[in-house]
Design a protein around this motif. Sequence first.
Motif, PDB file in Angstrom:
ATOM      1  N   UNK A 300       5.821   7.515  -1.247  1.00  0.00           N
ATOM      2  CA  UNK A 300       4.709   8.404  -1.580  1.00  0.00           C
ATOM      3  C   UNK A 300       4.708   8.740  -3.069  1.00  0.00           C
ATOM      4  N   UNK A 301       5.902   8.947  -3.631  1.00  0.00           N
ATOM      5  CA  UNK A 301       5.997   9.251  -5.059  1.00  0.00           C
ATOM      6  C   UNK A 301       5.476   8.087  -5.890  1.00  0.00           C
ATOM      7  N   UNK A 302       5.881   6.878  -5.545  1.00  0.00           N
ATOM      8  CA  UNK A 302       5.479   5.717  -6.337  1.00  0.00           C
ATOM      9  C   UNK A 302       3.998   5.396  -6.160  1.00  0.00           C
ATOM     10  N   UNK A 303       3.484   5.539  -4.945  1.00  0.00           N
ATOM     11  CA  UNK A 303       2.058   5.305  -4.737  1.00  0.00           C
ATOM     12  C   UNK A 303       1.221   6.265  -5.578  1.00  0.00           C
ATOM     13  N   UNK A 304       1.734   7.477  -5.785  1.00  0.00           N
ATOM     14  CA  UNK A 304       1.025   8.454  -6.604  1.00  0.00           C
ATOM     15  C   UNK A 304       1.222   8.212  -8.094  1.00  0.00           C
ATOM     16  N   UNK A 305       2.426   7.769  -8.494  1.00  0.00           N
ATOM     17  CA  UNK A 305       2.766   7.707  -9.916  1.00  0.00           C
ATOM     18  C   UNK A 305       2.470   6.355 -10.559  1.00  0.00           C
ATOM     19  N   UNK A 306       2.643   5.252  -9.841  1.00  0.00           N
ATOM     20  CA  UNK A 306       2.514   3.938 -10.478  1.00  0.00           C
ATOM     21  C   UNK A 306       1.111   3.620 -10.988  1.00  0.00           C
ATOM     22  N   UNK A 307       0.038   4.048 -10.318  1.00  0.00           N
ATOM     23  CA  UNK A 307      -1.282   3.764 -10.905  1.00  0.00           C
ATOM     24  C   UNK A 307      -1.440   4.318 -12.315  1.00  0.00           C
ATOM     25  N   UNK A 311      -0.037   0.381 -13.004  1.00  0.00           N
ATOM     26  CA  UNK A 311       0.013  -0.470 -11.815  1.00  0.00           C
ATOM     27  C   UNK A 311      -0.969   0.081 -10.780  1.00  0.00           C
ATOM     28  N   UNK A 312      -2.274  -0.061 -11.035  1.00  0.00           N
ATOM     29  CA  UNK A 312      -3.258   0.570 -10.137  1.00  0.00           C
ATOM     30  C   UNK A 312      -3.513  -0.178  -8.835  1.00  0.00           C
ATOM     31  N   UNK A 313      -3.166  -1.470  -8.763  1.00  0.00           N
ATOM     32  CA  UNK A 313      -3.475  -2.267  -7.574  1.00  0.00           C
ATOM     33  C   UNK A 313      -2.191  -2.550  -6.805  1.00  0.00           C
ATOM     34  N   UNK A 314      -1.963  -1.728  -5.779  1.00  0.00           N
ATOM     35  CA  UNK A 314      -0.735  -1.781  -4.995  1.00  0.00           C
ATOM     36  C   UNK A 314      -1.050  -2.105  -3.535  1.00  0.00           C
ATOM     37  N   UNK A 315      -0.128  -2.801  -2.877  1.00  0.00           N
ATOM     38  CA  UNK A 315      -0.282  -3.084  -1.451  1.00  0.00           C
ATOM     39  C   UNK A 315      -0.230  -1.779  -0.648  1.00  0.00           C
ATOM     40  N   UNK A 316      -0.801  -1.759   0.563  1.00  0.00           N
ATOM     41  CA  UNK A 316      -0.856  -0.520   1.344  1.00  0.00           C
ATOM     42  C   UNK A 316       0.500   0.084   1.694  1.00  0.00           C
ATOM     43  N   UNK A 317       1.554  -0.724   1.753  1.00  0.00           N
ATOM     44  CA  UNK A 317       2.920  -0.216   1.995  1.00  0.00           C
ATOM     45  C   UNK A 317       3.005   0.582   3.288  1.00  0.00           C
ATOM     46  N   UNK A 318       2.655  -0.064   4.402  1.00  0.00           N
ATOM     47  CA  UNK A 318       2.735   0.585   5.712  1.00  0.00           C
ATOM     48  C   UNK A 318       4.150   0.634   6.255  1.00  0.00           C
ATOM     49  N   UNK A 319       5.016  -0.243   5.760  1.00  0.00           N
ATOM     50  CA  UNK A 319       6.372  -0.294   6.280  1.00  0.00           C
ATOM     51  C   UNK A 319       7.298  -1.003   5.318  1.00  0.00           C
ATOM     52  N   UNK A 320       8.534  -1.252   5.764  1.00  0.00           N
ATOM     53  CA  UNK A 320       9.600  -1.797   4.920  1.00  0.00           C
ATOM     54  C   UNK A 320       9.825  -0.857   3.736  1.00  0.00           C
ATOM     55  N   UNK A 321      10.281  -1.388   2.587  1.00  0.00           N
ATOM     56  CA  UNK A 321      10.446  -0.516   1.413  1.00  0.00           C
ATOM     57  C   UNK A 321      10.079  -1.276   0.144  1.00  0.00           C
ATOM     58  N   UNK A 322       8.866  -1.873   0.198  1.00  0.00           N
ATOM     59  CA  UNK A 322       8.375  -2.655  -0.932  1.00  0.00           C
ATOM     60  C   UNK A 322       6.941  -2.268  -1.292  1.00  0.00           C
ATOM     61  N   UNK A 323       6.657  -2.374  -2.590  1.00  0.00           N
ATOM     62  CA  UNK A 323       5.291  -2.316  -3.098  1.00  0.00           C
ATOM     63  C   UNK A 323       5.021  -3.628  -3.828  1.00  0.00           C
ATOM     64  N   UNK A 324       3.886  -4.235  -3.537  1.00  0.00           N
ATOM     65  CA  UNK A 324       3.483  -5.487  -4.170  1.00  0.00           C
ATOM     66  C   UNK A 324       2.355  -5.149  -5.127  1.00  0.00           C
ATOM     67  N   UNK A 325       2.620  -5.300  -6.419  1.00  0.00           N
ATOM     68  CA  UNK A 325       1.700  -4.840  -7.453  1.00  0.00           C
ATOM     69  C   UNK A 325       1.017  -6.010  -8.131  1.00  0.00           C
ATOM     70  N   UNK A 326      -0.296  -5.949  -8.194  1.00  0.00           N
ATOM     71  CA  UNK A 326      -1.092  -6.936  -8.920  1.00  0.00           C
ATOM     72  C   UNK A 326      -1.081  -6.557 -10.401  1.00  0.00           C
ATOM     73  N   UNK A 327      -0.473  -7.410 -11.231  1.00  0.00           N
ATOM     74  CA  UNK A 327      -0.370  -7.127 -12.666  1.00  0.00           C
ATOM     75  C   UNK A 327      -1.205  -8.105 -13.483  1.00  0.00           C
ATOM     76  N   UNK A 328      -2.228  -8.683 -12.870  1.00  0.00           N
ATOM     77  CA  UNK A 328      -3.007  -9.718 -13.549  1.00  0.00           C
ATOM     78  C   UNK A 328      -3.740  -9.186 -14.776  1.00  0.00           C
ATOM     79  N   UNK A 329      -3.974  -7.865 -14.838  1.00  0.00           N
ATOM     80  CA  UNK A 329      -4.619  -7.315 -16.023  1.00  0.00           C
ATOM     81  C   UNK A 329      -3.632  -7.137 -17.180  1.00  0.00           C
ATOM     82  N   UNK A 330      -2.337  -7.347 -16.905  1.00  0.00           N
ATOM     83  CA  UNK A 330      -1.318  -7.168 -17.942  1.00  0.00           C
ATOM     84  C   UNK A 330      -0.570  -8.458 -18.266  1.00  0.00           C
TER      85      UNK A 330
END
Length: 386
Positions: A300-307, A311-330
């Motif tokens: 929850x902290x990272x979903x709020x802070x990373x955008x 890192x505004x485009x993040x996977x929904x993160x329904x489970x496990x302990x990973x976030x998949x971030x689209x960094x194509x703009x960078x």
Amino acid sequence: MALKTGRGAAAPPFIVMDVITAANVRQAALPPGAPHVIRMEVGQPGTGAPAGAVAAVQAALAAGAPMGYTETFGRRSLRERIARHYAAWYGLALPMDRVAVTVGASGAFPLAFLAAFDPGDRVAMAAPFYPPYVNILTALGIEPVIIEAGADTRFQPTVAMLERLAPRPDGLIVASPCNPAGTMLHPQELADIAAWCHRNGVRLISDEIYHGLNYDSPLATAAALSPSAIVVNSFSKYFSMTGWRIGWLVLPDDLIRPVECLAQNLFISPPHIAQIAAEAAFDCTDELQANVARYRRSRDLLLAALPGAGFPRLSPAEGAFYLYADVSDRSNDAHDFCARMLAEAGVAASPGVDFDRMRGHHFVRFSYCGPEADMAEAAARLAHWR
């Protein structure tokens, strides 16, 4: 004169393991008092085995219990305990005979692939995927069939995608929750895929090693949805026992003896001492659920802070302990992006090319199973690095 090498000698690396090495090298080179490297590159829970599991092993060693070979499919008491786990979590009456304890999930996959497929067979999976699926299949002479899935399907396959495959594959691997995106096949979606596979003679292999690490969506097991599916699970993630190298398979009736014969020859038996720990871990619910709550807070902290950190485009993160971030703009080179992030911000993450060889150059995977304080510090560092 050059000697011949086998097909397996051409297996590509599991890139995350190289990132671990790079992070270790950087940490060792830091001067005393320098900010430490924050480890977000690997799915290594920040906690060790539950206290009850460790205590059970200590008691067994103190009593002088012999630690020899067990039955190839593991200690009967552990297999019975796993079967009870399926009754408690999924309402499934699972015969103990269908449970095979393995040398981690990593040992389970080759057994499943060898028993279910022949060289030249075709096995499908959605990209992004766990890299060893492809690497093991390729080493065995089995052809991976990659289905490009995107954010519109939560990076998961659908029956419509499967219907478009021509010719139909011999097998399908699904993972829910999945690595690297942390997304899930919802129960009806998994049921539809399992029914399609069984109806069309496609062997379903369901990777369920992140079961228990679900935050917003309910779990479903393919073992309850198809008589022909193979289920892979592990004590590494929810049970926080990565180094104990202990997992299990739930097998359909037609593969029980074939997998047993393969396991006898390849592994003899799972490690005895790890089986003692694994059986005791089932009784450590309070500690394990506290771990899940910690992962949820970090998510929850990272979903709020990373955008806000770029890192505004993040996977929904329904489970496990990973976030998949689209960094194509960078960046269009995730490997270089991760190397710079490690060198300049002291945050280690995995390049998406490990999980998707066509589109992964635009993605980075963050693992948030480390200490909560590190996850908060990572967000702060990345905001400053931006």
